[in-house]
Design a protein around this motif. Structure first.
Motif, PDB file in Angstrom:
ATOM      1  N   PRO A  73       0.856  -1.745   0.039  1.00  0.00           N
ATOM      2  CA  PRO A  73      -0.061   0.017   0.166  1.00  0.00           C
ATOM      3  C   PRO A  73       0.860   1.118   0.316  1.00  0.00           C
ATOM      4  CG  PRO A  73       0.455  -1.249   2.533  1.00  0.00           C
ATOM      5  CD  PRO A  73       0.687  -2.075   1.645  1.00  0.00           C
ATOM      6  N   PHE A  74       0.176   2.263  -0.516  1.00  0.00           N
ATOM      7  CA  PHE A  74       0.519   3.830  -0.884  1.00  0.00           C
ATOM      8  C   PHE A  74       0.936   4.639   0.132  1.00  0.00           C
ATOM      9  CE2 PHE A  74       0.310   1.065  -5.198  1.00  0.00           C
ATOM     10  CZ  PHE A  74       1.505   1.329  -4.848  1.00  0.00           C
ATOM     11  N   VAL A  75       1.776   6.108   1.043  1.00  0.00           N
ATOM     12  CA  VAL A  75       0.763   6.597   1.521  1.00  0.00           C
ATOM     13  C   VAL A  75       1.838   8.068   0.758  1.00  0.00           C
ATOM     14  CG1 VAL A  75       0.470   8.266   3.414  1.00  0.00           C
ATOM     15  CG2 VAL A  75       0.603   5.595   3.665  1.00  0.00           C
ATOM     16  N   VAL A  76      -0.033   8.777  -0.210  1.00  0.00           N
ATOM     17  CA  VAL A  76       0.688   9.599  -1.059  1.00  0.00           C
ATOM     18  C   VAL A  76       0.974  11.412  -0.020  1.00  0.00           C
ATOM     19  CG1 VAL A  76       0.123  10.939  -3.026  1.00  0.00           C
ATOM     20  CG2 VAL A  76      -0.550   8.145  -3.275  1.00  0.00           C
ATOM     21  N   PHE A  77       1.762  12.245  -0.248  1.00  0.00           N
ATOM     22  CA  PHE A  77       1.991  13.252   0.040  1.00  0.00           C
ATOM     23  C   PHE A  77       1.709  14.258  -1.176  1.00  0.00           C
ATOM     24  CE2 PHE A  77       4.270   9.692   2.713  1.00  0.00           C
ATOM     25  CZ  PHE A  77       3.980  10.741   3.295  1.00  0.00           C
ATOM     26  N   GLN A  78       0.443  14.837  -1.020  1.00  0.00           N
ATOM     27  CA  GLN A  78       0.531  16.197  -2.434  1.00  0.00           C
ATOM     28  C   GLN A  78       0.159  17.304  -1.528  1.00  0.00           C
ATOM     29  OE1 GLN A  78      -3.520  14.286  -2.550  1.00  0.00           O
ATOM     30  NE2 GLN A  78      -3.478  13.475  -4.429  1.00  0.00           N
ATOM     31  N   GLN A  79       0.494  18.222  -2.431  1.00  0.00           N
ATOM     32  CA  GLN A  79       1.007  19.533  -1.760  1.00  0.00           C
ATOM     33  C   GLN A  79      -0.440  20.459  -1.802  1.00  0.00           C
ATOM     34  OE1 GLN A  79       3.661  21.129  -2.572  1.00  0.00           O
ATOM     35  NE2 GLN A  79       2.981  22.746  -1.548  1.00  0.00           N
ATOM     36  N   ALA A  80      -0.483  21.127  -0.840  1.00  0.00           N
ATOM     37  CA  ALA A  80      -1.504  22.116  -0.433  1.00  0.00           C
ATOM     38  C   ALA A  80      -1.475  22.786  -0.368  1.00  0.00           C
ATOM     39  CB  ALA A  80      -1.604  21.350   0.652  1.00  0.00           C
ATOM     40  N   GLU A  81      -1.800  24.335  -0.951  1.00  0.00           N
ATOM     41  CA  GLU A  81      -1.999  25.935  -0.951  1.00  0.00           C
ATOM     42  C   GLU A  81      -2.456  25.788   0.988  1.00  0.00           C
ATOM     43  OE1 GLU A  81       0.092  26.846  -2.731  1.00  0.00           O
ATOM     44  OE2 GLU A  81       0.773  25.215  -3.696  1.00  0.00           O
ATOM     45  N   GLY A  82      -1.578  27.002   0.932  1.00  0.00           N
ATOM     46  CA  GLY A  82      -2.463  27.703   2.457  1.00  0.00           C
ATOM     47  C   GLY A  82      -3.331  26.457   3.821  1.00  0.00           C
ATOM     48  N   TYR A  83      -2.329  25.471   3.627  1.00  0.00           N
ATOM     49  CA  TYR A  83      -2.215  24.656   4.278  1.00  0.00           C
ATOM     50  C   TYR A  83      -1.922  24.846   5.945  1.00  0.00           C
ATOM     51  CZ  TYR A  83      -0.495  20.486   7.422  1.00  0.00           C
ATOM     52  OH  TYR A  83      -0.373  19.411   7.833  1.00  0.00           O
ATOM     53  N   GLU A  84      -2.702  24.706   6.496  1.00  0.00           N
ATOM     54  CA  GLU A  84      -2.878  25.034   7.628  1.00  0.00           C
ATOM     55  C   GLU A  84      -2.716  23.585   8.852  1.00  0.00           C
ATOM     56  OE1 GLU A  84      -5.810  27.185  10.502  1.00  0.00           O
ATOM     57  OE2 GLU A  84      -6.005  28.497   8.013  1.00  0.00           O
ATOM     58  N   PRO A  85      -1.433  23.356   9.528  1.00  0.00           N
ATOM     59  CA  PRO A  85      -1.287  21.577  10.259  1.00  0.00           C
ATOM     60  C   PRO A  85      -2.508  21.712  11.570  1.00  0.00           C
ATOM     61  CG  PRO A  85      -0.256  23.572  11.121  1.00  0.00           C
ATOM     62  CD  PRO A  85      -1.165  24.066   9.981  1.00  0.00           C
ATOM     63  N   PRO A  86      -3.240  20.771  12.277  1.00  0.00           N
ATOM     64  CA  PRO A  86      -3.911  20.953  12.744  1.00  0.00           C
ATOM     65  C   PRO A  86      -3.851  20.511  14.108  1.00  0.00           C
ATOM     66  CG  PRO A  86      -3.161  18.010  11.935  1.00  0.00           C
ATOM     67  CD  PRO A  86      -2.354  19.671  10.741  1.00  0.00           C
ATOM     68  N   VAL A  87      -4.401  21.007  15.126  1.00  0.00           N
ATOM     69  CA  VAL A  87      -3.404  20.583  16.483  1.00  0.00           C
ATOM     70  C   VAL A  87      -4.315  19.535  16.986  1.00  0.00           C
ATOM     71  CG1 VAL A  87      -3.933  22.257  17.972  1.00  0.00           C
ATOM     72  CG2 VAL A  87      -4.562  22.894  16.304  1.00  0.00           C
ATOM     73  N   TRP A  88      -3.368  19.503  17.677  1.00  0.00           N
ATOM     74  CA  TRP A  88      -3.641  17.895  19.034  1.00  0.00           C
ATOM     75  C   TRP A  88      -3.171  18.942  20.710  1.00  0.00           C
ATOM     76  CZ3 TRP A  88      -5.974  13.654  20.078  1.00  0.00           C
ATOM     77  CH2 TRP A  88      -5.015  12.986  21.011  1.00  0.00           C
ATOM     78  N   PRO A  89      -3.641  18.055  20.875  1.00  0.00           N
ATOM     79  CA  PRO A  89      -5.702  17.771  21.239  1.00  0.00           C
ATOM     80  C   PRO A  89      -6.179  18.787  20.150  1.00  0.00           C
ATOM     81  CG  PRO A  89      -4.552  18.388  23.228  1.00  0.00           C
ATOM     82  CD  PRO A  89      -4.032  18.500  22.893  1.00  0.00           C
ATOM     83  N   PRO A  90      -7.668  18.218  19.601  1.00  0.00           N
ATOM     84  CA  PRO A  90      -8.352  18.979  19.152  1.00  0.00           C
ATOM     85  C   PRO A  90      -8.672  20.771  20.282  1.00  0.00           C
ATOM     86  CG  PRO A  90      -9.007  17.026  18.239  1.00  0.00           C
ATOM     87  CD  PRO A  90      -7.936  16.959  20.159  1.00  0.00           C
ATOM     88  N   ALA A  91      -8.851  21.727  19.761  1.00  0.00           N
ATOM     89  CA  ALA A  91      -8.999  22.276  20.460  1.00  0.00           C
ATOM     90  C   ALA A  91     -10.726  23.561  19.205  1.00  0.00           C
ATOM     91  CB  ALA A  91      -8.314  23.518  20.399  1.00  0.00           C
ATOM     92  N   GLU A  92     -11.152  24.196  19.905  1.00  0.00           N
ATOM     93  CA  GLU A  92     -12.553  24.438  19.334  1.00  0.00           C
ATOM     94  C   GLU A  92     -11.679  25.497  18.350  1.00  0.00           C
ATOM     95  OE1 GLU A  92     -16.218  24.807  18.199  1.00  0.00           O
ATOM     96  OE2 GLU A  92     -15.903  23.200  20.300  1.00  0.00           O
ATOM     97  N   GLY A  93     -12.671  26.279  17.559  1.00  0.00           N
ATOM     98  CA  GLY A  93     -12.398  27.056  15.798  1.00  0.00           C
ATOM     99  C   GLY A  93     -10.440  26.495  15.144  1.00  0.00           C
ATOM    100  N   ARG A  94     -10.266  25.300  15.322  1.00  0.00           N
ATOM    101  CA  ARG A  94      -9.190  25.160  14.903  1.00  0.00           C
ATOM    102  C   ARG A  94      -9.155  24.378  13.904  1.00  0.00           C
ATOM    103  NH1 ARG A  94      -4.305  27.017  17.574  1.00  0.00           N
ATOM    104  NH2 ARG A  94      -2.935  26.479  16.092  1.00  0.00           N
ATOM    105  N   GLN A  95      -8.382  24.039  13.353  1.00  0.00           N
ATOM    106  CA  GLN A  95      -7.970  22.735  12.307  1.00  0.00           C
ATOM    107  C   GLN A  95      -7.594  21.248  12.919  1.00  0.00           C
ATOM    108  OE1 GLN A  95      -8.539  22.156   8.867  1.00  0.00           O
ATOM    109  NE2 GLN A  95      -8.372  20.154   9.454  1.00  0.00           N
ATOM    110  N   ARG A  96      -8.891  20.682  12.979  1.00  0.00           N
ATOM    111  CA  ARG A  96      -8.883  19.199  14.252  1.00  0.00           C
ATOM    112  C   ARG A  96      -8.088  18.495  12.420  1.00  0.00           C
ATOM    113  NH1 ARG A  96     -12.432  18.077  17.141  1.00  0.00           N
ATOM    114  NH2 ARG A  96     -12.078  15.973  17.200  1.00  0.00           N
ATOM    115  N   PRO A  97      -7.100  17.371  13.643  1.00  0.00           N
ATOM    116  CA  PRO A  97      -6.357  16.045  12.641  1.00  0.00           C
ATOM    117  C   PRO A  97      -7.769  15.821  11.930  1.00  0.00           C
ATOM    118  CG  PRO A  97      -5.770  16.401  15.202  1.00  0.00           C
ATOM    119  CD  PRO A  97      -7.155  16.936  15.058  1.00  0.00           C
ATOM    120  N   MET A  98      -7.275  15.168  11.115  1.00  0.00           N
ATOM    121  CA  MET A  98      -8.519  14.302  10.504  1.00  0.00           C
ATOM    122  C   MET A  98      -8.330  12.847  10.460  1.00  0.00           C
ATOM    123  SD  MET A  98     -10.638  16.635   9.224  1.00  0.00           S
ATOM    124  CE  MET A  98     -11.462  15.906   8.129  1.00  0.00           C
TER     125      MET A  98
END
Length: 126
Positions: free
Chosen positions: A51-76
């Motif tokens: 199996p593969f893990v593909v890393f793709q370019q993301a313009e405007g990338y915002e890293p997720p926040v751990w632990p999740p925080a209200e109003g911030r990008q959650r880990p998907m």
């Protein structure tokens, strides 16, 4: 009826501000080779057929926040990596560019952030 083979897992895609750099990190961490690279996309795999893990370019990338925080990008989603020595594996991951997360909810697991800020877990193999 649909065949189960028709829906076999191929891999996953992870967004990154620098796909080649993040793929290099995971290639070293997991011991999986880079099997494909082009501008904006780099792929690592257990073997040529995946199996593969593909890393793709993301313009405007915002890293997720751990632990999740209200109003911030959650880990998907996150990767879990089974290891024999938790402390040694964490030190190796940090040497490759990972950062330990401030919150560590389980003594059998180390939560780290990859160089792009995605959380991943090192899980003790007992």
């Amino acid at each position: 009826m649909r065949s189960r083979a028709a829906g076999m897992w191929w891999g996953m895609a992870i967004e990154a501000p620098d796909p080649a750099a993040l793929a290099g990190f995971y290639s070293e961490l997991l011991g999986w080779p880079v099997v494909h690279s082009e501008p904006g996309t780099t792929v690592v795999a257990t073997a040529e057929a995946g199996p593969f893990v593909v890393f793709q370019q993301a313009e405007g990338y915002e890293p997720p926040v751990w632990p999740p925080a209200e109003g911030r990008q959650r880990p998907m989603m996150h990767l879990d990596v089974q290891v024999g020595d938790l402390e040694e594996a964490a030190l190796e991951a940090v040497a490759l560019g990972a950062t330990p997360a401030d919150t560590q909810p389980n003594p059998q697991v180390r939560v780290l952030l990859d160089p792009a800020g995605h959380p991943f877990c090192l899980c003790l193999d007992e």
